[in-house]
Enzyme design. Sequence first.
Site, PDB file in Angstrom:
ATOM      1  N   HIS A 124      -1.479  31.611 -19.491  1.00 21.07           N
ATOM      2  CA  HIS A 124      -1.878  30.474 -20.317  1.00 21.07           C
ATOM      3  C   HIS A 124      -0.658  29.963 -21.067  1.00 21.07           C
ATOM      4  O   HIS A 124       0.005  30.732 -21.767  1.00 21.07           O
ATOM      5  CB  HIS A 124      -2.964  30.888 -21.320  1.00 21.07           C
ATOM      6  CG  HIS A 124      -4.290  31.144 -20.663  1.00 21.07           C
ATOM      7  ND1 HIS A 124      -5.283  31.871 -21.259  1.00 21.07           N
ATOM      8  CD2 HIS A 124      -4.768  30.738 -19.457  1.00 21.07           C
ATOM      9  CE1 HIS A 124      -6.334  31.912 -20.442  1.00 21.07           C
ATOM     10  NE2 HIS A 124      -6.045  31.247 -19.341  1.00 21.07           N
ATOM     11  N   HIS A 147      -3.300  42.493 -27.880  1.00 17.48           N
ATOM     12  CA  HIS A 147      -4.294  41.869 -27.009  1.00 17.48           C
ATOM     13  C   HIS A 147      -3.670  41.289 -25.747  1.00 17.48           C
ATOM     14  O   HIS A 147      -4.348  41.053 -24.756  1.00 17.48           O
ATOM     15  CB  HIS A 147      -5.027  40.742 -27.755  1.00 17.48           C
ATOM     16  CG  HIS A 147      -5.829  41.215 -28.907  1.00 17.48           C
ATOM     17  ND1 HIS A 147      -5.654  40.755 -30.198  1.00 17.48           N
ATOM     18  CD2 HIS A 147      -6.820  42.129 -28.977  1.00 17.48           C
ATOM     19  CE1 HIS A 147      -6.498  41.361 -31.005  1.00 17.48           C
ATOM     20  NE2 HIS A 147      -7.220  42.199 -30.296  1.00 17.48           N
ATOM     21  N   THR A 198      -9.973  33.736 -26.911  1.00 16.37           N
ATOM     22  CA  THR A 198     -10.000  34.899 -27.822  1.00 16.37           C
ATOM     23  C   THR A 198     -10.484  34.413 -29.179  1.00 16.37           C
ATOM     24  O   THR A 198     -10.386  33.217 -29.485  1.00 16.37           O
ATOM     25  CB  THR A 198      -8.594  35.508 -27.990  1.00 16.37           C
ATOM     26  OG1 THR A 198      -7.700  34.485 -28.465  1.00 16.37           O
ATOM     27  CG2 THR A 198      -8.066  36.077 -26.684  1.00 16.37           C
TER      28      THR A 198
END
Length: 390
Positions: free
Chosen positions: A141, A89, A224
């Site tokens: 992030h 991801h 997510t």
Amino acid sequence: MDSWSLFILVFCKCFQWTAAQDGEIRWTYTGLAGQSEWGEHFPDCGGSSQSPVDVVTSLTKYDPTLTPVTPLGYSQHNHQPFTLLNSGHTVMVTLPEWMGLGGLPWLFSAVQLHLHWGSGGPSHGGSEHAIDGASSEAEVHIVHYNSELFPNISAAMRQKNGLAVLGILVEAGDETNPGFNNIIRYLSRIRHAEQKVLIPGFDVSSLLPQDLERYYRYNGSLTTPPCYQDVLWTVFHEKVKISKAQLFKLETILYSSKSEEMDRMLLQNNFRFTQPLNHRVIYKSFSADRGKELSSGEVTAIVVGVICGCVGLAVVVRFITKTIRFFTLLHHEREVVDSSTSSWDLLHSQRSAPAPRENSVGKSNSKKQVNSRPEPEKREEVVLSPQTEP
Ligand SMILES: *[C@@H]1O[C@H](CO)[C@@H](O)[C@H](O)[C@H]1NC(C)=O
Ligand SMILES: *[C@@H]1O[C@H](CO)[C@@H](O)[C@H](O)[C@H]1NC(C)=O
């Protein structure tokens, strides 16, 4: 849609959600297990305090208590390697526990950092947060957990004030960003999902913008699944720049598929769409945007200035209209006088003999009344003024 294709659709959907062997539910950004479906298996993803959000700057609130965030130990990699991982991801760097974050109500410890990006190169989006509707090309992030209240990230994960994430918006520019090369240089070693590699430790603060004082702060979530709503977000106002070549590598080197999978899928567009604010307030640590925004004092000065200007303009306009009217009248009087038996010359030369003037006054007066413009004082001025002239 006929029943057969509907059956296939439902079958595929079930298959998509349950395909993972390790019991973990598989999710993707688009398609049948895409972000609009996340809430089906991860209820928090359908919550009311989700991230990312669009920061509408005109609706943000200045909070003077928001002090600069202070990275702790970000530069001290102690020559220990970091682990770089392709999770399928995102690309993730695990961070040592001595790195942390100060300037928040609690002390937070660093866990990992990862990136989100798009696929279309410059000005095609890729970041998760947006500012005034505009997304950037990528976003970093840096994830921390509240180490004052919780022993580890798993314990902090579902708790109020459990996590703090720094969001750094990344733009494409011309110059290579050496900080980001610490990651991008090694992407070719982890092209497939679940691959990892040890990379030399590096100064994590090299990924941060210069200005750590100006940022947006709000309560949100993981972007997510499982989308837990326990994240205190700090999104920096200043963006960092990477070169177009660096962006291109980020967008095109990694696969979301595992090495043994036949169909290779590029790992692209791993960003979630902005989520509704739902009455949440986004606070900002700064009041003025150096000339772009105005303080209340400046606004007052402008309002007073505009009022004074309007009054002044009104006075000038009134003066001009009066003057024009005066001269129109003067011109009219002159015409009247010229058209009568006497002229100004006559008036001057025959000053001793007042009879023609009297006559002209009488004539103009009668003509005026015919024109229905009786203005006695004005007329007197008009008639008298030539007399005062030498
Ligand atoms: C995290 O802390 C909890 C509570 O102390 C503990 O039960 C759990 O084993 C810890 N998890 C990890 C991964 O260390
Ligand atoms: C986040 O939520 C907590 C309580 O739920 C509140 O005290 C705090 O002010 C909020 N912070 C922001 C930045 O909105």
